[in-house]
Structure formats: structure tokens, C-alpha cells
Enzyme design. Structure first.
Site, PDB file in Angstrom:
ATOM      1  N   ARG A  39       0.817  -1.212   0.000  1.00 50.84           N
ATOM      2  CA  ARG A  39       0.000   0.000   0.000  1.00 50.84           C
ATOM      3  C   ARG A  39       0.853   1.266   0.000  1.00 50.84           C
ATOM      4  O   ARG A  39       0.464   2.264  -0.599  1.00 50.84           O
ATOM      5  CB  ARG A  39      -0.932   0.014   1.216  1.00 50.84           C
ATOM      6  CG  ARG A  39      -2.225  -0.695   0.924  1.00 50.84           C
ATOM      7  CD  ARG A  39      -3.159  -0.523   2.075  1.00 50.84           C
ATOM      8  NE  ARG A  39      -4.514  -0.887   1.682  1.00 50.84           N
ATOM      9  CZ  ARG A  39      -5.487  -1.095   2.544  1.00 50.84           C
ATOM     10  NH1 ARG A  39      -5.260  -0.979   3.836  1.00 50.84           N
ATOM     11  NH2 ARG A  39      -6.687  -1.402   2.113  1.00 50.84           N
ATOM     12  N   LYS A 202     -17.340 -16.246   3.332  1.00 50.77           N
ATOM     13  CA  LYS A 202     -18.775 -16.246   3.605  1.00 50.77           C
ATOM     14  C   LYS A 202     -19.598 -15.626   2.482  1.00 50.77           C
ATOM     15  O   LYS A 202     -19.248 -14.574   1.970  1.00 50.77           O
ATOM     16  CB  LYS A 202     -19.043 -15.435   4.874  1.00 50.77           C
ATOM     17  CG  LYS A 202     -18.582 -16.102   6.145  1.00 50.77           C
ATOM     18  CD  LYS A 202     -19.476 -15.656   7.277  1.00 50.77           C
ATOM     19  CE  LYS A 202     -18.799 -15.208   8.505  1.00 50.77           C
ATOM     20  NZ  LYS A 202     -18.694 -13.860   8.845  1.00 50.77           N
ATOM     21  N   GLY A 351      -8.602  -7.685  -0.029  1.00 52.31           N
ATOM     22  CA  GLY A 351      -7.431  -8.068   0.755  1.00 52.31           C
ATOM     23  C   GLY A 351      -6.800  -9.425   0.470  1.00 52.31           C
ATOM     24  O   GLY A 351      -5.651  -9.496   0.017  1.00 52.31           O
ATOM     25  N   GLY A 374     -12.455  -3.388   1.377  1.00 51.97           N
ATOM     26  CA  GLY A 374     -13.861  -2.971   1.406  1.00 51.97           C
ATOM     27  C   GLY A 374     -14.168  -1.925   0.343  1.00 51.97           C
ATOM     28  O   GLY A 374     -15.237  -1.947  -0.276  1.00 51.97           O
TER      29      GLY A 374
HETATM   30  C1  3PG Z   1      -8.798  -0.993   4.897  1.00 55.87           C
HETATM   31  O1  3PG Z   1      -7.775  -1.592   5.206  1.00 55.87           O
HETATM   32  O2  3PG Z   1      -9.856  -1.566   4.597  1.00 55.87           O
HETATM   33  C2  3PG Z   1      -8.730   0.509   4.814  1.00 55.87           C
HETATM   34  O3  3PG Z   1      -7.484   0.987   5.195  1.00 55.87           O
HETATM   35  C3  3PG Z   1      -9.831   1.099   5.650  1.00 55.87           C
HETATM   36  O4  3PG Z   1      -9.695   0.687   6.974  1.00 55.87           O
HETATM   37  P1  3PG Z   1     -10.995   0.413   7.848  1.00 55.87           P
HETATM   38  O5  3PG Z   1     -11.667  -0.807   7.259  1.00 55.87           O
HETATM   39  O6  3PG Z   1     -10.495   0.187   9.235  1.00 55.87           O
HETATM   40  O7  3PG Z   1     -11.861   1.631   7.723  1.00 55.87           O
HETATM   41 MG    MG Z   2     -11.497  -2.482   5.865  1.00 54.09          MG
END
Ligand code: 3PG
Ligand code: MG
Length: 396
Positions: A39, A202, A351, A374
Site C-alpha cells: 500500500r 462467507k 485483501g 472494502g
Molecule cells: C482498509 O484496510 O480496509 C482501509 O485501510 C480502511 O480501513 P478500515 O476498514 O479500518 O476503515
Molecule cells: Mg477495511
């Protein structure tokens, strides 16, 4: 409305306040080391471009983890500051807090070019989109640049509210723009056939992504633990595989909605008597009652590969099995290799699948590897994100 490219923005002599997503994984034990720098690496071109353009100063904002509005040394951005300094070959000054008086002093010193504000989520206002905090942050720059695509689904002071103070002076970083352009291309007239591969744990976590994909794609290949509720919903035995009743009923609804027969399910598996135990090849679709599925099998890899090889557009989210364990990594790694070998426009988001692509060493063979977890899924579902909307139109 198109986002402007940072290449076209005049920055000479400007003080920039810039939001990044330096939320990187750290080792659990001291000394805390960054275990995956992707990142930060992905944001480096934006920082370099700003420097080349002759900015006076860059003040960088990021969060790390979820410290919940309280100072917690575990989540200090110190390892990030060190890594940035090494990577850029320049001093990076880490402020004690994002809003202490020291920051004002740092901003007056012409010799400090790069300031990293300490974790913005140490402040309770950030996640509440507190406008006083946004106002304060806005005083640090003449121009706001947001390169934090991974946090663009959050309506926080530093990703959302702050835009209010930079009407006509807010721009995306290079990474933000590439993310929006690449993920946006999946939503707008993707070249056909469009094949999506969805895996992970899931069904309930990804129901909206799957629903959206059923509209967009020609074929939807399902793998990972997510496959078992679908198989069970079709009356196939899944043994002791991870499979909640809620997921089975969601899978049933999705199968009913799939009038075009786009959903493809595993035809064989790699199972085990226990989680992470010795691998057992399972050549049929039914899993014996004492076993759990932990990866897709060779027949499935071949069948999914045949679909992927004809695709002009591919989206991949979620691993095909327990890829962290080498006995159950073949499905995921094979899918990565097959996609990397195609001439398609290929995007991987979220991720775990990104980690798998990094592990496979083939990241550069994908058209785009998203930095968002997300955020990338929410962008696909909705076609927009609050942080991006605010960058385009401001906050009203
Ligand atoms: C992530 O890793 O999804 C982003 O950096 C956002 O983090 P968060 O899900 O804790 O808001
Ligand atoms: Mg997140």
C-alpha cells in the site's frame, strides 16, 4: 464527471495536504515491522510526482488499524515514516499528533519537505467526520490531494469533510485515479466475455458483490469456503465444511435469481479430516461426511481455466481455498497463474486475493491490483464512494 489527473495540476511552491491509506499489516510482536509494504509502494509515484512538480511541502495524513479515537502506541505510524524515508531517500518527520502545535511549527520550516501526521484515528473526531478537525487539517495546505482509495468508502474528516475547504483545489492522487478508472471500466461496457471469480469465506460478506456480478458478467466462478453453501443448496453433500444455514439460504436465493445459469461451482475438491490437516483428493462433487473441503480440485481448476482463457474481462475477489497452507494453495495459485497468462483486462480486488497474487509473484501481469479491500467491493456494488464523490463535487 472525470477526475482530473495529477499530471495536469499546477503545484509549484504549493503546500499540499495529502491523504494516503498507509494502513499496512504489521508483525504482531516487537519490533513492529511492516509485513506487506504494497500500500505504501503504490502511493510512492504520487509523492514523487508532487516533489517533481516543485511543491513547497507535503503534509501526509493516514490511519493505521482501528485505535478507536484513542492514542495507542501499537498503531503509531512510526514504521511507516521510517519506510517512507528509506524508500524516498529523504527525511520524513512524524508529528506527535495530527493537531498539536508542533505541526504549525513544522509547517513554517522550509527545510522539512515531508511531514507525516501521526495516526489520524488517534483523534476521536476523525471517524465522526468532525468538521472542526477537517477545518484544522485544511489549514495545513493550499491544495488537498486524496490518494487513499482504500479508505474512500469512509465518510471521515480526512477523507470526506475536508473536501469542504478545498472547492476547486481538491484532486485525486495517481493511485486513486487508477483505481477509479480500472474498477470503473468493469462497470461501464466491459469487453465480453466477462468472467468473475469470487471466493473467500462467507456468502453473507459478499452477497451484494455477487448480486452485482450476476448482472455484469457472462460467467461467475465460485470457489473457496463460499462454494459449500451453494453446493449444499443444490443438495450436494459438503461433509464438515464451513457452511452456515444463513449462507445456504442466501446461496439458494442467488441460484434462483441466476436465470441465465451463470454460476459455476466446484466439480471436485481437496479435503481433509480436520482444518489444515493432511490433504485428501476428492474427485467427485459430494464431500464425504467426515471431511471438509479446503481447496478446489484439479478438475475444477481445468474447467475454471477454460472459462478464464476465453474471457476479455476478468474480475477476481477472494481465494479458492486455504491458500496460506501450501497443501491447500494450489487452487488459488493456479487461478492466479491462469489469469496472469491471459490477454484479458484483469482486475483483482479485496485483501486476501491481493495477498495471494502478491504471493504468486505475478502481480505485474494483472491489469490492475486494487489497494482497496472494502473500498473496491463497495465501488463495484455502488459505482461510487463517498470519498470520491466529495473529491468531485465537494461536501454539501
Ligand atoms: C482498509 O484496510 O480496509 C482501509 O485501510 C480502511 O480501513 P478500515 O476498514 O479500518 O476503515
Ligand atoms: Mg477495511
Amino acid at each position: 464527471m472525470q477526475l482530473k489527473s495529477l499530471h495536469d495540476v499546477e503545484l509549484k511552491g504549493k503546500k499540499v495536504i495529502a491523504r494516503f491509506d498507509f494502513n499496512v499489516p504489521l508483525s504482531k510482536t516487537e519490533p513492529r515491522e511492516i509485513t506487506d509494504t504494497s500500500r505504501i509502494d503504490m502511493a510512492i509515484p504520487t509523492i514523487r510526482l508532487m516533489l517533481e512538480k516543485g511543491v513547497a511541502k507535503i503534509t501526509m495524513i493516514s490511519h493505521l488499524g482501528r485505535p478507536d479515537g484513542k492514542v495507542d502506541p501499537k498503531y503509531s505510524l512510526e514504521p511507516v515514516a521510517e519506510y517512507l524515508a528509506k524508500k524516498l531517500g529523504m527525511d520524513v518527520i512524524l508529528s506527535e499528533s495530527a493537531i498539536d502545535n508542533g505541526v504549525k511549527n513544522l509547517l513554517q520550516l522550509p527545510e522539512t519537505k515531508l511531514v507525516l501526521l501521526e495516526n489520524i484515528r488517534f483523534l476521536p473526531g476523525e471517524e465522526k467526520n468532525d468538521m472542526d478537525l477537517a477545518d484544522k487539517l485544511a489549514t495545513y495546505g493550499d491544495v488537498y490531494i486524496n490518494d487513499a482509495f482504500g479508505a474512500a468508502h469512509r465518510k471521515h474528516s480526512s477523507t470526506f469533510g475536508i473536501n469542504n475547504y478545498f472547492k476547486g483545489r481538491a484532486y485525486p492522487g495517481l493511485l486513486m485515479k487508477k483505481e477509479i478508472d480500472s474498477l470503473g471500466a468493469l462497470l461501464e461496457k466491459p469487453a465480453k466475455p466477462f468472467v468473475a471469480v469470487i471466493g473467500g469465506a462467507k456468502v453473507s460478506d459478499k452477497i451484494k458483490t455477487i448480486e452485482k456480478m450476476l448482472v455484469l458478467v457472462d460467467t461467475l466462478l465460485i470457489g473457496g469456503a463460499m462454494a459449500y453453501p451453494f453446493l449444499k443448496a443444490k443438495g450436494i453433500t459438503v461433509g464438515t465444511s464451513l457452511c452456515s444455514d444463513e449462507d445456504v439460504s442466501l446461496a439458494k436465493q442467488l441460484l434462483q435469481a441466476d436465470k441465465g445459469g451463470k454460476i459455476q461451482l466446484p466439480k471436485d475438491h481437496i479435503t481433509s479430516l480436520e482444518f489444515g490437516g493432511a490433504p485428501i483428493p476428492c474427485a467427485g462433487q459430494n464431500i464425504p461426511s467426515d471431511q471438509m473441503g479446503l481447496d478446489i480440485g484439479p478438475i475444477t481448476i481445468k474447467a475454471y481455466g477454460d472459462h478464464l482463457k476465453t474471457a476479455k474481462t476478468i474480475f477476481w475477489n477472494g481465494p479458492m481455498g486455504l491458500f496460506e497452507n501450501k497443501n491447500f494453495a494450489k487452487g488459488t495459485m493456479s487461478i492466479a497463474e491462469i489469469i496472469a497468462g491471459t490477454n484479458s483486462f484483469s482486475v483483482v480486488g479485496g485483501g486476501d486475493s491481493v495477498a495471494a497474487v502478491q504471493q504468486s509473484g505475478m502481480a505485474e501481469k494483472f491489469s490492475h491490483v486494487s489497494s482497496g479491500g472494502g473500498a473496491s467491493l463497495e465501488f463495484i456494488e455502488k459505482g461510487e464512494l463517498p470519498g470520491v464523490q466529495a473529491l468531485k463535487f465537494g461536501v454539501y
